[in-house]
Structure formats: structure tokens, C-alpha cells
Design an enzyme around this catalytic site. Structure first.
Site, short mmCIF file in Angstrom:
data_model
loop_
_atom_site.label_atom_id
_atom_site.label_comp_id
_atom_site.label_asym_id
_atom_site.label_seq_id
_atom_site.Cartn_x
_atom_site.Cartn_y
_atom_site.Cartn_z
N HIS A 206 0.86 -1.31 0.20
CA HIS A 206 -0.01 0.06 -0.06
C HIS A 206 0.68 1.45 0.14
O HIS A 206 0.24 2.62 -0.22
CB HIS A 206 -0.91 -0.06 1.12
CG HIS A 206 -0.25 0.29 2.37
ND1 HIS A 206 0.30 -0.56 3.27
CD2 HIS A 206 -0.18 1.50 3.23
CE1 HIS A 206 1.09 0.18 4.36
NE2 HIS A 206 0.51 1.46 4.36
C1 UD1 Z 1 -1.94 6.13 5.48
C2 UD1 Z 1 -0.59 6.64 5.98
C3 UD1 Z 1 0.39 5.37 5.89
C4 UD1 Z 1 -0.01 4.30 6.66
C5 UD1 Z 1 -1.40 3.84 5.86
C6 UD1 Z 1 -2.05 2.64 6.80
C7 UD1 Z 1 -0.19 8.99 5.50
C8 UD1 Z 1 0.49 10.18 4.82
N1 UD1 Z 1 -0.27 7.70 5.11
O1 UD1 Z 1 -2.03 5.70 4.06
O2 UD1 Z 1 1.52 5.93 6.54
O3 UD1 Z 1 0.90 3.34 6.41
O4 UD1 Z 1 -2.38 4.82 6.15
O5 UD1 Z 1 -2.93 1.78 6.12
O6 UD1 Z 1 -0.92 9.27 6.39
N2 UD1 Z 1 -9.20 5.01 0.95
C9 UD1 Z 1 -10.35 4.35 0.91
N3 UD1 Z 1 -11.00 4.31 2.15
C10 UD1 Z 1 -10.45 4.21 3.10
C11 UD1 Z 1 -9.27 4.85 3.32
C12 UD1 Z 1 -8.83 5.14 2.22
O7 UD1 Z 1 -11.12 4.28 -0.10
O8 UD1 Z 1 -11.22 4.05 4.30
C13 UD1 Z 1 -8.56 5.31 -0.40
C14 UD1 Z 1 -8.67 6.70 -0.86
O9 UD1 Z 1 -8.47 6.37 -2.28
C15 UD1 Z 1 -7.50 7.30 -0.39
C16 UD1 Z 1 -6.40 6.33 -0.39
O10 UD1 Z 1 -6.97 5.11 -0.09
O11 UD1 Z 1 -7.02 8.50 -1.42
C17 UD1 Z 1 -5.00 6.76 0.37
O12 UD1 Z 1 -5.49 6.74 1.67
P1 UD1 Z 1 -4.67 7.65 2.78
O13 UD1 Z 1 -5.27 7.70 4.07
O14 UD1 Z 1 -4.65 9.01 2.18
O15 UD1 Z 1 -3.30 7.04 2.72
P2 UD1 Z 1 -3.11 5.50 3.14
O16 UD1 Z 1 -2.42 5.01 1.88
O17 UD1 Z 1 -3.95 4.76 3.78
N1 UDP Z 2 -4.20 -5.19 8.86
C1 UDP Z 2 -5.40 -5.68 9.06
N2 UDP Z 2 -6.12 -6.15 8.06
C2 UDP Z 2 -5.70 -5.91 6.60
C3 UDP Z 2 -4.29 -5.59 6.62
C4 UDP Z 2 -3.72 -5.06 7.58
O1 UDP Z 2 -5.97 -5.89 10.34
O2 UDP Z 2 -6.21 -6.37 5.69
C5 UDP Z 2 -3.39 -4.76 10.15
C6 UDP Z 2 -2.00 -5.52 10.17
O3 UDP Z 2 -2.16 -6.79 10.80
C7 UDP Z 2 -1.23 -4.35 11.11
C8 UDP Z 2 -1.70 -3.33 10.75
O4 UDP Z 2 -3.09 -3.40 9.90
O5 UDP Z 2 -1.63 -4.78 12.52
C9 UDP Z 2 -0.88 -2.50 9.63
O6 UDP Z 2 -1.47 -1.48 9.02
P1 UDP Z 2 -0.99 -0.94 7.54
O7 UDP Z 2 -0.22 -2.03 6.82
O8 UDP Z 2 -2.16 -0.42 6.93
O9 UDP Z 2 -0.02 0.34 7.89
P2 UDP Z 2 1.32 0.51 8.20
O10 UDP Z 2 1.74 -0.43 9.36
O11 UDP Z 2 2.21 0.14 7.09
O12 UDP Z 2 1.51 1.98 8.59
#
Ligand code: UD1
Ligand code: UDP
Length: 363
Positions: free
Chosen positions: A206
Site C-alpha cells: 500500500h
Molecule cells: C496512510 C498513511 C500511511 C499508513 C497507512 C495505513 C499517511 C501519509 N499515510 O496511508 O503511513 O501506512 O495509512 O494503512 O498518512 N481509501 C479508501 N477508504 C479508506 C481509506 C482510504 O478508499 O477508508 C483510499 C482513498 O482513495 C485514499 C487512499 O486510499 O485516497 C489513500 O488513503 P490515505 O489515508 O490518504 O493514505 P494511506 O495510503 O491509507
Molecule cells: N491489517 C489488518 N487487515 C488488513 C491489513 C492489515 O488488520 O487487511 C493490520 C495489520 O495486521 C497491522 C496493521 O493493519 O496490524 C498494519 O497497517 P497498515 O499495513 O495499513 O499500515 P502500516 O503499518 O504500514 O502503517
């Protein structure tokens, strides 16, 4: 004593669950939970509150998705309103997301003490938005809770006063211990997906730099599809990655070769991790969970904040730029021996230690 906790993304719900549970032991510590709404789909948000029994947020800000500037600015504005109204003694922030940054800025400008859980991590790659968020959060925080000794040293090297730094261990290790057993008993995900223990690879992708550069996205997924011919690859797909695959016209092809599923709840995820033969990821949390459950991990990145795992031989960094290299590296790790035994993430009592420090600081 009043604590405002600012969270907004999936990993933050998991981290905060451990501390919230400990805070409940004390009648004189009132926690107000603010959910920014950065993650908002049911399977990226609600499911964690239910499964991990986190109290419902006192404030849901409903910010949603957007560019970094727009998202952070909207959060900053709304968090400020909440902090002015609630007048907390401390603001508790987690990790390195835009929700972390907004919470930090809002609190520090109002001169409210900030406590940062998961302080001191560095990738030394300033192209990562998370690296900027962490640096800002650490440098304005009053209490820094470091998950590893490497994190402590990073903070000291940046000139942060040692009396603000607390090595407490990793709250995600607390979570892994607390929920690990529960997942084993409650999750039926292996049966649902018709998977046999140690006969599949679990993968999550992601990171923006892996999903948002079309060439890299293609390289990664082409390599995974090749591996997927020989062993099942299960991928709970982050919405960012789904959107990127659809945008590039890759979603259908990838769905034929990999077992693509919707994001799963934490208990199902833990069950999938524990029983995987190998984990391939670019997630911070998932890299560590692989280690907690003694599963080898390939991290599709050039660097990691969790360097201990590479040193101990549990995690292999594979820069995701060449399809053949990714494929060959994964095949090698599938046959690699386990890493060394060690406990670099504390003793599973990080949350308890955090609450103890907060009490000493505030009472
Ligand atoms: C964010 C964090 C990242 C973290 C990740 C955990 C920042 C800069 N990044 O990244 O550090 O590892 O969360 O998962 O804060 N979207 C949906 N539904 C949701 C959420 C997101 O459709 O409920 C889609 C949207 O298109 C959005 C994209 O995912 O634009 C990215 O979401 P965003 O929260 O901006 O960043 P993450 O990639 O989730
Ligand atoms: N996770 C989850 N369901 C999923 C993918 C991840 O519960 O489908 C959990 C995972 O076990 C871990 C956390 O989400 O505890 C990690 O989140 P993510 O990878 O989104 O973010 P990051 O740790 O890279 O910031």
C-alpha cells in the site's frame, strides 16, 4: 487528568487499543478519543473499534481522503476546535500518518503537551511522507515513547533531550500477544478462503511509492503473478492499491492470478499471518507481525525503520524495481532458514509503561 487521543488510520486503531485498555484501569485518567476519519471504510475503521473493543470515538471529524495539504489542513482546523473545547492535559499521538502530524501541530501551537507513541523511527528517506510526519512529531513532542533502542539512538542523534525519551517497547507487540490467541480461537478465515497452513503466501502492498508510480506497480504485480502460479498468494487489498490497479487496467489480470480479498479485520489478519509460509509486504506493522509469529518476510522497499528484523535474518529487503530480481528473491526466501531468536520490541508491556510515564508526568 484528561488525555485527548488522536487517531485516524487502521494501524493507529490497533496501537491505541493497547493504551486505551490500560488507561481504563485508572478512574482519574479520562481519555477522549478523536477519530479524524482519514480511514473511513467499515473494513478500514469500524471493524477495528468493534473487534479490539476500543471505546467509540468522542469526536468523529469525517475528514476522508485528499492531497496531503488538504487532508492535513482540514484535520488541523477541526482538531484545534476540539482541543480548545476539551482543554486536555496532554495529547497522545501515534505513528507517522497525516493524522499524527495534524494532531501534533494543533496541540503544540496551543501549547498543550504532546506524547508521541512510536517515536524515533527513521527510514532516512525524506521522500516518504511518513518520514516528514515523524520528524516533525518527534521534534515538537514533550514525551517520546520509543519502541526500539535504535529509535532511542535516532532521537539522541537528532539532539532531542534524553530526559524526554522513554524506551518502552512496541505497543504492536503488546497487541500481538493480547490478540494472538484470540485470533487463533475466533477467526475462521482459513476455512472461508480454503487455505491450508503454511501452503500460501500472505501479501499486502500500500505504500504510495509502490502504488502511485505505474511502472513500479506493474513490476511488483507482474512478479507476484509469476510466483502466484506456483503457490497461492492471498492479498487483502488496501483501497489505495485497488484504485491504482483499476487505474492502470491491471485489476482483472491480477485478480485471476492472486487471491485478492477485501481488507480484513485484525483477528483474521493475525490468523492469516500466523499460518502463512511467507509474508510479502511494504507495511510497517506487517513486517513486525511476521517476526512476532515467526514467519519470514520479504519487504518490497529499499529501506526499513525496523532494521533489527533485517539484522536478525527475519526480514529481507527487496527493492521493487526489477521484476526478475523480485521474483528470484522471493523464491530464495521461500527456502531460507529462520532468523535468530531475540526480543527487540520489549516485553509486551509497552502500553503499561506508557501509562505509568503519563501518570508521573501529569499527576
Ligand atoms: C496512510 C498513511 C500511511 C499508513 C497507512 C495505513 C499517511 C501519509 N499515510 O496511508 O503511513 O501506512 O495509512 O494503512 O498518512 N481509501 C479508501 N477508504 C479508506 C481509506 C482510504 O478508499 O477508508 C483510499 C482513498 O482513495 C485514499 C487512499 O486510499 O485516497 C489513500 O488513503 P490515505 O489515508 O490518504 O493514505 P494511506 O495510503 O491509507
Ligand atoms: N491489517 C489488518 N487487515 C488488513 C491489513 C492489515 O488488520 O487487511 C493490520 C495489520 O495486521 C497491522 C496493521 O493493519 O496490524 C498494519 O497497517 P497498515 O499495513 O495499513 O499500515 P502500516 O503499518 O504500514 O502503517
Amino acid at each position: 487528568m484528561k488525555i485527548v487521543t488522536i487517531i485516524g488510520t487502521r494501524p493507529q486503531f490497533i496501537k491505541a487499543a493497547t493504551v486505551s485498555r490500560k488507561l481504563k484501569d485508572f478512574n482519574d485518567m479520562k481519555e477522549i478519543i478523536v477519530h479524524t476519519g482519514q480511514h473511513y471504510d467499515d473494513n478500514m475503521s469500524d471493524i477495528f473499534f468493534k473487534e479490539l473493543e476500543i471505546p467509540q470515538p468522542d469526536y468523529y471529524l469525517g475528514i476522508g481522503s485528499g492531497s496531503h495539504g488538504v487532508q492535513t489542513a482540514h484535520m488541523l482546523e477541526k482538531i484545534e476546535d476540539v482541543l480548545i473545547k476539551e482543554k486536555p492535559d496532554v495529547v497522545l499521538i501515534y505513528g507517522d500518518t497525516n493524522s499524527t502530524l495534524a494532531g501534533t501541530l494543533a496541540a503544540s501551537k496551543l501549547q498543550i503537551p504532546v506524547a508521541h507513541v512510536e517515536a524515533g523511527l527513521r527510514s532516512f528517506n525524506r521522500k516518504m511522507p511518513e518520514e516528514i510526519n515523524r520528524i516533525v512529531a518527534d521534534h515538537v513532542s514533550d514525551l517520546l515513547f520509543a519502541p526500539t533502542k535504535v529509535a532511542v539512538n535516532n532521537l539522541i542523534n537528532e539532539g532531542i533531550a534524553e530526559d524526554r525519551i522513554y524506551y518502552v517497547g512496541d505497543v504492536m507487540f503488546d497487541a500481538a500477544i493480547f490478540y494472538g490467541e484470540k485470533a487463533g480461537q475466533q477467526s475462521k478465515i482459513l476455512e472461508t478462503l480454503d487455505l491450508k497452513p503454511k501452503e500460501y503466501i500472505l501479501s499486502t502492498i500500500h505504500r504510495a511509492y509502490n502504488t502511485d508510480i505505474p511502472e513500479r506497480l506493474k513490476t511488483i504485480f507482474n512478479a507476484l503473478c509469476k510466483i502466484g502460479k506456483d503457490i497461492t498468494i492471498v492479498m487483502p487489498l488496501h483501497p489505495r492499491t485497488k484504485a491504482a490497479l483499476l487505474r492502470e487496467g491491471l485489476y482483472e489480470k491480477v485478480s485471476e492470478k492472486l487471491k485478492i480479498i477485501e481488507p480484513v479485520g485484525y483477528l483474521d489478519m493475525v490468523k492469516l499471518e500466523k499460518n502463512a509460509k511467507l509474508i510479502i509486504t511494504d507495511s510497517g506493522g506487517v513486517q513486525k507481525e511476521a517476526f512476532f509469529y515467526k514467519v519470514l518476510c520479504v519487504t518490497l522497499r529499499e529501506e526499513t525503520e525496523w532494521v533489527e528484523l533485517v539484522d536478525l535474518g527475519w526480514n529481507y529487503l527487496v527493492p521493487p524495481d526489477c521484476e526478475k530480481f523480485i521474483e528470484e528473491s522471493i523464491r530464495k526466501v521461500l527456502n531460507a532458514p529462520h532468523g535468530l531468536d531475540a526480543e527487540p520490541y520489549g516485553d509486551g508491556k509497552a502500553a503499561e509503561k506508557i501509562v505509568k510515564v503519563l501518570r508521573k508526568y501529569l499527576l
